[in-house]
Design an enzyme around this catalytic site. Sequence first.
Site, PDB file in Angstrom:
ATOM      1  N   PRO A   1       1.038  -1.092  -0.270  1.00  0.00           N
ATOM      2  CA  PRO A   1      -0.312  -0.011   0.112  1.00  0.00           C
ATOM      3  C   PRO A   1       0.822   1.197  -0.022  1.00  0.00           C
ATOM      4  O   PRO A   1       1.728   1.389   1.007  1.00  0.00           O
ATOM      5  CB  PRO A   1      -0.789   0.013   1.156  1.00  0.00           C
ATOM      6  CG  PRO A   1      -0.683  -1.647   1.774  1.00  0.00           C
ATOM      7  CD  PRO A   1       0.489  -2.005   1.244  1.00  0.00           C
ATOM      8  N   GLU A   2       0.640   2.204  -1.140  1.00  0.00           N
ATOM      9  CA  GLU A   2       1.405   3.435  -1.073  1.00  0.00           C
ATOM     10  C   GLU A   2       0.336   4.547  -0.844  1.00  0.00           C
ATOM     11  O   GLU A   2      -0.685   4.215  -0.505  1.00  0.00           O
ATOM     12  CB  GLU A   2       1.977   3.390  -2.828  1.00  0.00           C
ATOM     13  CG  GLU A   2       2.976   2.270  -2.841  1.00  0.00           C
ATOM     14  CD  GLU A   2       3.711   2.305  -4.051  1.00  0.00           C
ATOM     15  OE1 GLU A   2       3.855   3.393  -4.609  1.00  0.00           O
ATOM     16  OE2 GLU A   2       3.976   1.064  -4.733  1.00  0.00           O
TER      17      GLU A   2
END
Length: 273
Positions: free
Chosen positions: A2-3
């Site tokens: 997850p960015e």
Amino acid sequence: MPELPEVETIVRTFRPRLAGQRITRFTSSWPKHVLPSYAAVRRRLAGRTIDTVTRRGKFIILTLDNASYLLIHLRMSGRFEWFAPDLPQPDHVRATWDLATGDRLLFCDARKFGRIVLTRDLPATLADLGPEPLSRGFTLERFQSLLAARNRQMKPLLLDQSVIAGLGNIYTDESLFRAGVHPCRPSRGLTAAESSTLHTAIRAVLREAIRRHGTSIDWIYPGGWMQRHLRVYGRAGQPCVTCQTPIERIVVGQRGTHICPHCQRLRRCRRRG
DNA sequence: TGAATTGTTATCGT
DNA sequence: AACGATAACAATTC
């Protein structure tokens, strides 16, 4: 995995469910990833109300009613799940927030790299983060001064959370491709035109990914559809969308990196010798 | 079985 | 000393 766009999507999804809720109980089955200690967090969370749900870089921030903050970092495989009594329990549940309404927030994390941190001093806890790339303050001038302050390869520089907060492997590769900048280029070697294009590319790709609810590249993060619009990440061997040259996967700073060898030259190509 | 995966931190070298 | 590069680490999936 997850960015920034995935974390932003999670925050937007869970904000209406969590804001204003009172926590009756917090439990964890992986206490070593709860800081400063599981016992302290469990004790100090009981009875607190969640005022707001926000994000800084890749951190999810729950602002509590006693001027303390609970930060959740998903790292590689962390995710939030909303407990559903009629569905089977999700895999890899590591922490649970029981809420006064009877609802329950679950933190699931197959690889156990995630972190849950309770702090009273939010600025100190986030002190090492660089600017928010989508904020008003992230101007071209600021970006160019960040590039000039050091001389590092562009890829590890963009991945460094103390330089810019929120970029990970996917959006770094996508930004560099869009700007036509090779990931091994030294930051001081970029022309003004290149750094300007890259500044725009970073912001554009992040906004586009948020609009598409992030990238669902594998089992870790569901829900988004940005993966259909990625131009280099995960496309090794497939033709470049611009020039049809096969996308290559190389390693830069121990990271898998995806480039178009034609659109992203390491040295500027002289047309006539 | 082992290679791949990622963000962060520790460590090494210049 | 400050910076940049590299190694190590967490634990799991395929």
